[in-house]
Design an enzyme around this catalytic site. Structure first.
Site, PDB file in Angstrom:
ATOM      1  N   ASN A   1      -6.634  -3.411  -1.649  1.00  0.00           N
ATOM      2  CA  ASN A   1      -5.403  -4.165  -1.928  1.00  0.00           C
ATOM      3  C   ASN A   1      -5.802  -5.624  -2.125  1.00  0.00           C
ATOM      4  O   ASN A   1      -6.112  -6.314  -1.160  1.00  0.00           O
ATOM      5  CB  ASN A   1      -4.436  -4.005  -0.739  1.00  0.00           C
ATOM      6  CG  ASN A   1      -3.184  -4.859  -0.900  1.00  0.00           C
ATOM      7  OD1 ASN A   1      -2.960  -5.458  -1.950  1.00  0.00           O
ATOM      8  ND2 ASN A   1      -2.377  -4.909   0.156  1.00  0.00           N
TER       9      ASN A   1
ATOM     10  N   LYS B   1      -3.939  -7.978  -2.967  1.00  0.00           N
ATOM     11  CA  LYS B   1      -2.830  -8.899  -2.674  1.00  0.00           C
ATOM     12  C   LYS B   1      -2.730  -9.914  -3.824  1.00  0.00           C
ATOM     13  O   LYS B   1      -3.006  -9.547  -4.963  1.00  0.00           O
ATOM     14  CB  LYS B   1      -3.027  -9.547  -1.296  1.00  0.00           C
ATOM     15  CG  LYS B   1      -3.297  -8.479  -0.211  1.00  0.00           C
ATOM     16  CD  LYS B   1      -3.189  -8.969   1.188  1.00  0.00           C
ATOM     17  CE  LYS B   1      -3.443  -7.801   2.147  1.00  0.00           C
ATOM     18  NZ  LYS B   1      -3.200  -8.137   3.542  1.00  0.00           N
TER      19      LYS B   1
ATOM     20  N   HIS C   1       4.478  -2.482   1.843  1.00  0.00           N
ATOM     21  CA  HIS C   1       3.505  -3.246   2.625  1.00  0.00           C
ATOM     22  C   HIS C   1       4.257  -4.187   3.572  1.00  0.00           C
ATOM     23  O   HIS C   1       5.309  -4.716   3.220  1.00  0.00           O
ATOM     24  CB  HIS C   1       2.582  -4.034   1.690  1.00  0.00           C
ATOM     25  CG  HIS C   1       1.391  -4.585   2.400  1.00  0.00           C
ATOM     26  ND1 HIS C   1       1.462  -5.725   3.171  1.00  0.00           N
ATOM     27  CD2 HIS C   1       0.114  -4.143   2.496  1.00  0.00           C
ATOM     28  CE1 HIS C   1       0.263  -5.947   3.699  1.00  0.00           C
ATOM     29  NE2 HIS C   1      -0.567  -5.003   3.309  1.00  0.00           N
TER      30      HIS C   1
ATOM     31  N   GLU D   1       3.777  -7.125   4.291  1.00  0.00           N
ATOM     32  CA  GLU D   1       4.021  -8.460   3.736  1.00  0.00           C
ATOM     33  C   GLU D   1       5.268  -8.459   2.860  1.00  0.00           C
ATOM     34  O   GLU D   1       6.010  -9.439   2.821  1.00  0.00           O
ATOM     35  CB  GLU D   1       2.769  -8.938   2.970  1.00  0.00           C
ATOM     36  CG  GLU D   1       1.655  -9.306   3.942  1.00  0.00           C
ATOM     37  CD  GLU D   1       0.249  -9.100   3.410  1.00  0.00           C
ATOM     38  OE1 GLU D   1       0.062  -8.961   2.186  1.00  0.00           O
ATOM     39  OE2 GLU D   1      -0.679  -9.083   4.241  1.00  0.00           O
TER      40      GLU D   1
ATOM     41  N   GLU E   1      -0.695   0.992   8.795  1.00  0.00           N
ATOM     42  CA  GLU E   1      -1.225  -0.365   8.898  1.00  0.00           C
ATOM     43  C   GLU E   1      -0.505  -1.105  10.024  1.00  0.00           C
ATOM     44  O   GLU E   1       0.582  -1.668   9.800  1.00  0.00           O
ATOM     45  CB  GLU E   1      -0.994  -1.138   7.588  1.00  0.00           C
ATOM     46  CG  GLU E   1      -1.836  -0.688   6.439  1.00  0.00           C
ATOM     47  CD  GLU E   1      -2.123  -1.831   5.461  1.00  0.00           C
ATOM     48  OE1 GLU E   1      -3.271  -1.952   5.047  1.00  0.00           O
ATOM     49  OE2 GLU E   1      -1.207  -2.600   5.135  1.00  0.00           O
TER      50      GLU E   1
ATOM     51  N   GLY F   1      -5.510  -8.645   8.540  1.00  0.00           N
ATOM     52  CA  GLY F   1      -6.071  -9.986   8.353  1.00  0.00           C
ATOM     53  C   GLY F   1      -6.416 -10.693   9.648  1.00  0.00           C
ATOM     54  O   GLY F   1      -6.670 -11.906   9.641  1.00  0.00           O
TER      55      GLY F   1
ATOM     56  N   SER G   1      -7.931  -4.871   8.808  1.00  0.00           N
ATOM     57  CA  SER G   1      -9.245  -5.429   9.146  1.00  0.00           C
ATOM     58  C   SER G   1     -10.380  -4.410   9.036  1.00  0.00           C
ATOM     59  O   SER G   1     -11.309  -4.412   9.841  1.00  0.00           O
ATOM     60  CB  SER G   1      -9.210  -6.054  10.552  1.00  0.00           C
ATOM     61  OG  SER G   1      -8.327  -7.165  10.575  1.00  0.00           O
TER      62      SER G   1
END
Ligand code: 13P
Length: 258
Positions: free
Chosen positions: A10, A12, A93, A95, A164, A170, A209
């Site tokens: 991904n 992003k 996702h 985000e 996730e 991250g 991660s």
């Protein structure tokens, strides 16, 4: 459980045409025996199609509309992604849930449209640190999954689920393999109970991660069908190492099953 592990990168809101070309060079020099794809920002789909088209690497996007066409400024439909040869689309996702306020219902509608267009949606679910600390993980995952089940019904068999945990994204704080195994078992059991899908029908990836150092331990869990990789997917050498780990674990599971 299908033995071929799947590695999805991904990107992003990162990357460039030059980076797509750098990955293309690497893949042409030889690629491990695993299924792998890079989900790139929409403007890079054309480059991905040109560069990866003749390689084993697939490509995809990171969002699509719940509609086919119309007055939706800035949105991109699943059919448009197909035109650029995309195989996968990441949906839901964390985000997008956090930054764009996407709800379980909106995500399920997008997933349905993506399946109808012939894409494989990689649907992200996962709990925040607060939800984990409040022992809400199972309730959150069940809520996210059941909305998908209600909307998709038997089309659930066409999706990939990515677990996730938001706190692992991250942060360098990867979930321990034992936690991942336990949680993937819960997701598989939920799908078995509510849709009657036997374990392995829906591939369940882990994301958060993942890097070349921890990929082997994560991918060797039988309940882990692959990984969804953020930061490490921008680095060709890192991504290749993760794909090599996936190929090794795939081969081990195949020989155990024989
Ligand atoms: P990182 O691998 O950078 O933690 O990102 C994970 C992710 O969000 C993939 O979708």
């Amino acid at each position: 459980m299908t033995a071929t592990k799947l590695v999805i990168g991904n990107w992003k809101m990162n990357g460039s045409t030059a980076q797509v070309r750098a990955f293309g060079e690497l893949v042409r020099r030889g690629w491990p025996a695993c299924e792998a794809a890079l989900c790139v920002p929409h403007p890079l789909l054309s480059a991905a199609q040109t560069v990866f088209g003749a390689t084993p690497l697939r490509w995809g996007a990171q969002d699509c509309s719940a509609d086919d066409d119309g007055a939706f400024t800035g949105d991109v439909s699943a059919g448009m992604l197909r035109e650029f040869g995309a195989r996968y689309v990441i949906l839901g996702h964390s985000e997008r849930r956090a930054v764009h306020g996407e709800t379980d219902g909106q995500i399920a509608a997008k997933v349905q449209r993506a399946v109808a267009a012939g894409l494989t949606p990689v649907v992200c679910i996962g709990e925040t640190a607060e939800e984990r600390d409040g022992e809400q993980t199972a309730a959150v995952l069940r809520r996210q999954l059941l909305q998908l089940v209600r909307t998709l019904g038997s089309d659930m068999a066409s999706i990939v689920v990515a677990y996730e945990p938001v706190w692992a994204i991250g942060s360098g704080d990867t979930a321990a393999p034992g936690i991942i195994d336990h949680t993937h078992g819960f997701i598989a059991a939920t799908l078995a109970f509510h849709v009657g899908l036997s374990a392995g029908t829906v591939r369940i990836l882990y994301g958060g991660s993942v890097n070349s150092r921890n990929a082997g331990a994560i991918l060797s869990c039988k309940t882990v069908a692959g990984v969804l990789v953020g930061g490490a997917a921008l680095n060709p050498a890192e991504f290749t190492e993760i794909c090599k780990a996936a190929a090794r674990c795939s081969a081990e599971e195949t020989s155990e099953a024989a």
